[in-house]
Design a protein around this motif. Structure first.
Motif, PDB file in Angstrom:
ATOM      1  N   VAL A 156       0.850  -1.189   0.000  1.00  0.00           N
ATOM      2  CA  VAL A 156       0.000   0.000   0.000  1.00  0.00           C
ATOM      3  C   VAL A 156       0.886   1.238   0.000  1.00  0.00           C
TER       4      VAL A 156
ATOM      5  N   ALA B   1       0.410   5.753  -0.104  1.00  0.00           N
ATOM      6  CA  ALA B   1      -0.517   6.883  -0.041  1.00  0.00           C
ATOM      7  C   ALA B   1      -0.161   7.944  -1.072  1.00  0.00           C
TER       8      ALA B   1
ATOM      9  N   GLU C 103      -5.448   9.632  -0.446  1.00  0.00           N
ATOM     10  CA  GLU C 103      -5.977   8.321  -0.865  1.00  0.00           C
ATOM     11  C   GLU C 103      -4.896   7.247  -0.707  1.00  0.00           C
ATOM     12  N   LEU C 104      -5.292   6.092  -0.177  1.00  0.00           N
ATOM     13  CA  LEU C 104      -4.391   4.944  -0.093  1.00  0.00           C
ATOM     14  C   LEU C 104      -4.591   4.075  -1.325  1.00  0.00           C
ATOM     15  N   LEU C 105      -3.483   3.714  -1.958  1.00  0.00           N
ATOM     16  CA  LEU C 105      -3.523   2.866  -3.142  1.00  0.00           C
ATOM     17  C   LEU C 105      -2.927   1.509  -2.806  1.00  0.00           C
ATOM     18  N   ARG C 106      -3.578   0.459  -3.273  1.00  0.00           N
ATOM     19  CA  ARG C 106      -3.123  -0.911  -3.043  1.00  0.00           C
ATOM     20  C   ARG C 106      -2.658  -1.485  -4.371  1.00  0.00           C
TER      21      ARG C 106
ATOM     22  N   ASP D  87      -7.810   1.922  -5.705  1.00  0.00           N
ATOM     23  CA  ASP D  87      -8.048   2.900  -4.651  1.00  0.00           C
ATOM     24  C   ASP D  87      -8.723   2.239  -3.453  1.00  0.00           C
ATOM     25  N   GLU D  88      -9.060   3.030  -2.453  1.00  0.00           N
ATOM     26  CA  GLU D  88      -9.644   2.496  -1.217  1.00  0.00           C
ATOM     27  C   GLU D  88     -10.985   1.806  -1.446  1.00  0.00           C
ATOM     28  N   ALA D  89     -11.695   2.197  -2.513  1.00  0.00           N
ATOM     29  CA  ALA D  89     -12.991   1.593  -2.834  1.00  0.00           C
ATOM     30  C   ALA D  89     -12.825   0.353  -3.719  1.00  0.00           C
TER      31      ALA D  89
END
Length: 136
Positions: A22, A24, A88-91, A117-119
């Protein structure tokens, strides 16, 4: 998701999904990136495409460089789907799509690499080809 660390070509399986970790979209980094590389970009638009590539590249290199004899050969089919806002946190994830042995000492691994993205929405995607050492 399985984690691949210090592994060889033979241990990588087609269909395997590997976490890249992850990262950010840091507001300070976003402002600095825009100032230095994309003057005129409004920070409220989110992270520009070049910054997304840099964030993915960092995650990918840190994860995949642990593979035995790793060397990235190509990055193709690069897609930018949205520009996430600061904070936003990116995975990241890698999906192994295929592999081919190349001689006795190495093989080529073909992978789909994504940032979500987080969603869980796709933000960035590309196809990579990398060399990975074979077991001797």
């Amino acid at each position: 998701m399985a984690e691949l660390l210090n592994i060889h070509f033979e241990q990588i399986e087609v269909g395997q999904v590997v976490s890249l970790g992850v990262i950010a979209v840091d507001g300070t980094s976003l402002a600095l990136y825009v100032e230095r590389f994309l003057p005129g970009w409004d920070d409220s638009y989110g992270a520009p495409d070049g910054m997304l590539y840099a964030l993915w590249s960092r995650l990918s290199f840190e994860a995949c460089s642990r593979w035995a004899g790793f060397k990235m050969l190509a990055v193709d089919g690069v897609r930018y789907l949205r520009n996430p806002p600061a904070g936003e946190l990116l995975r990241g994830r890698v999906t192994i799509m295929g592999k081919d042995p190349v001689g006795d000492n190495k093989g080529v691994v073909i992978a789909q690499q994504d940032l979500l993205d987080e969603a869980g929405r796709l933000v960035f995607s590309c196809l990579t080809r990398s060399l990975v050492a074979r077991q001797s």
